[in-house]
Design an enzyme around this catalytic site. Sequence first.
Site, short mmCIF file in Angstrom:
data_model
loop_
_atom_site.label_atom_id
_atom_site.label_comp_id
_atom_site.label_asym_id
_atom_site.label_seq_id
_atom_site.Cartn_x
_atom_site.Cartn_y
_atom_site.Cartn_z
N GLY A 55 33.49 21.42 -17.86
CA GLY A 55 34.51 22.86 -17.77
C GLY A 55 35.24 22.11 -16.35
O GLY A 55 34.62 22.07 -15.60
N CYS A 82 27.98 18.21 -17.88
CA CYS A 82 28.90 18.13 -17.20
C CYS A 82 28.84 19.43 -16.72
O CYS A 82 27.56 19.43 -15.90
CB CYS A 82 30.08 17.91 -17.10
SG CYS A 82 31.16 17.44 -15.56
N TYR A 83 29.70 20.35 -16.52
CA TYR A 83 29.27 22.18 -15.79
C TYR A 83 28.20 22.81 -17.27
O TYR A 83 27.82 23.09 -16.56
CB TYR A 83 31.04 22.85 -16.56
CG TYR A 83 30.45 24.20 -15.93
CD1 TYR A 83 30.92 24.44 -15.22
CD2 TYR A 83 30.88 25.18 -17.24
CE1 TYR A 83 30.86 25.67 -15.02
CE2 TYR A 83 30.96 26.37 -16.65
CZ TYR A 83 30.53 26.71 -15.33
OH TYR A 83 30.96 28.27 -15.40
N HIS A 169 30.23 11.72 -18.86
CA HIS A 169 30.52 12.05 -20.24
C HIS A 169 30.31 11.62 -21.04
O HIS A 169 30.76 10.70 -21.56
CB HIS A 169 32.21 12.86 -19.84
CG HIS A 169 32.75 14.36 -19.23
ND1 HIS A 169 32.25 14.85 -19.57
CD2 HIS A 169 32.05 14.10 -17.80
CE1 HIS A 169 32.68 16.09 -18.89
NE2 HIS A 169 32.87 15.40 -17.46
N GLU A 171 31.00 11.57 -24.19
CA GLU A 171 31.90 12.21 -25.07
C GLU A 171 33.47 10.92 -25.17
O GLU A 171 34.13 10.85 -26.32
CB GLU A 171 32.46 13.23 -25.70
CG GLU A 171 33.22 14.08 -24.28
CD GLU A 171 32.81 14.91 -23.02
OE1 GLU A 171 33.31 15.25 -22.58
OE2 GLU A 171 31.00 14.15 -23.04
N ASP A 228 51.60 14.72 -39.72
CA ASP A 228 50.70 15.84 -40.22
C ASP A 228 51.46 16.53 -40.69
O ASP A 228 50.03 17.59 -41.37
CB ASP A 228 50.49 16.02 -38.37
CG ASP A 228 50.62 15.56 -37.24
OD1 ASP A 228 49.49 14.79 -37.53
OD2 ASP A 228 51.28 15.45 -36.14
N LYS A 370 44.63 13.47 -34.43
CA LYS A 370 45.07 12.56 -35.69
C LYS A 370 43.75 11.22 -36.48
O LYS A 370 44.36 11.38 -37.76
CB LYS A 370 45.96 11.56 -34.54
CG LYS A 370 46.80 10.89 -35.39
CD LYS A 370 47.66 11.58 -36.34
CE LYS A 370 48.66 12.13 -34.91
NZ LYS A 370 50.16 12.86 -35.59
#
Length: 516
Positions: A55, A82-83, A169, A171, A228, A370
């Site tokens: 964050g 992290c945060y 991170h 991710e 989409d 996506k």
Amino acid sequence: MAPQTIAVLDFGSQYSQLIARRVRDLHVHSVLCSPHTSPAELKQMNAVGLILSGGPDSIYAKDAPRCSPEIFEIGLPVLGICYGMQVMCTLLGGRVEAGRTREYGRSELTITSPNGLLGQLPSPTPVWMSHGDMVTEVAEDFAPLARTRTCPLAAVAHVDRPLFGVQFHPEVTHTPHGTQLFRNFLYNICACTGTWTVGQVVDQVLHDVRSRTQGEARVICALSGGVDSSVTAALLQRAVGDRLVCVCVDNGLMRQGEIELVRKTFTDHFRIDLRVADAADRFLGALAGVVHPREKRRIIGHEFIEVFKAEAQSIENAEYLAQGTLYPDVIESGFGHAGKSAEIKLHHNVGGLPSELGFELVEPLRDLFKDEVRRVGEHLGLPNEILWRHPFPGPGLAVRIIGEITPDRLDLLRRMDAIVLDEIVAEGWYPKIAQAFVVLLPINTVGVMGDEGSYEDQHVAVLRFVETSDFMTADWVRVDYELLGRISTRVMNEVAGVNRVVYDISSKPPATIEWE
């Protein structure tokens, strides 16, 4: 019974959904939740583990978001990122301070305890850092797992309970062994079974749509012909059958031949009730003289709503409007579980419809990226020529013309866009590129045409080719120079009014993919 779920408490990071996506890629159901989610709510959703996201706040700042300390006492494994690590360590007796040296970008992680969370990760290993604050002290029942050159507590763990924190991170793709870290957490620590599949995603979406659109009410789908909206239409057709009506708005800002392609695809392949609203003059009139990108998007969004309002009058018993909004659209428009994240740009199809419109908004893809949308489309049996089309922005060519939008400038851009697509398809580059397009700049440059100089009415064209899997981050494509040369030559020979072609080598971040 609800599937095994990893609850991701979202503290406002631009990458919160990437965490949820990494979990789903490993076949475990995940949901984004408010930081204030209670233990009772976690039990109700069958949470088997928690991840606390990063964050933008400092944990010691006034009104910085926090979670309930009770979530650390209910026996669920927790991974703070992290945060999220700073929140956990602070609430459990540690200390967080501003670091003497900020860490942004690639760093080298030295693992001192290579088991559990960090098992099977090499040491040292590259990781992606993005922090100014850091944990400087942990409670006595926590132990360090890894460090970087400037961050002694880059990963920590409770000595008895399944509580873990990492300052980096895992991710993002820039942490190459991040997937292994998540696999360790999910399967070795949370004891997940890995039964969540794209088929279950589709079943859940269909269940949600049917639950919201019961009865005889009809659903209007805003259809552009892109990936989409095409997947949205296919899902809705399966969910509500002939209660679906697809409406394509011809706003005059589409690519060359786009409307004809939409007609062919959705009348021949889907057999859907498709209606095309011819509103080109209306949109171009409203955009005349407008140069600011936010104002362009606002006007297009307003006209989009008004056209649908008029079109709906001819559709009996229409109560719902469906759109192919994706999570990157949502997060870039500033909507998030932790309140309001940083607004990057306004998407005309995000944030709800005005109450006077009278429709309830249905966005079945709102929580997907996506690549996930394409997997859903494959599951539904959509053809590859639809699924693997490059994305096209909702505001169309309006965000690829910098400055005023005129019929002449639209014609220039359409012709250049067609040349680019023709060349990259012919040379086999189309599937290697996530998105390829041309931007028209509002400047003249000096050139030489024949034996004469050229300046007036001579424009600059920018080629933008990017590679990405999720469209939250992207890099420019190292495309073949010969291909660039052929495109440049064709543009300047075949499109009168362009005497300079340049190539955009900006990554996202700090740039966005589209220019406006």
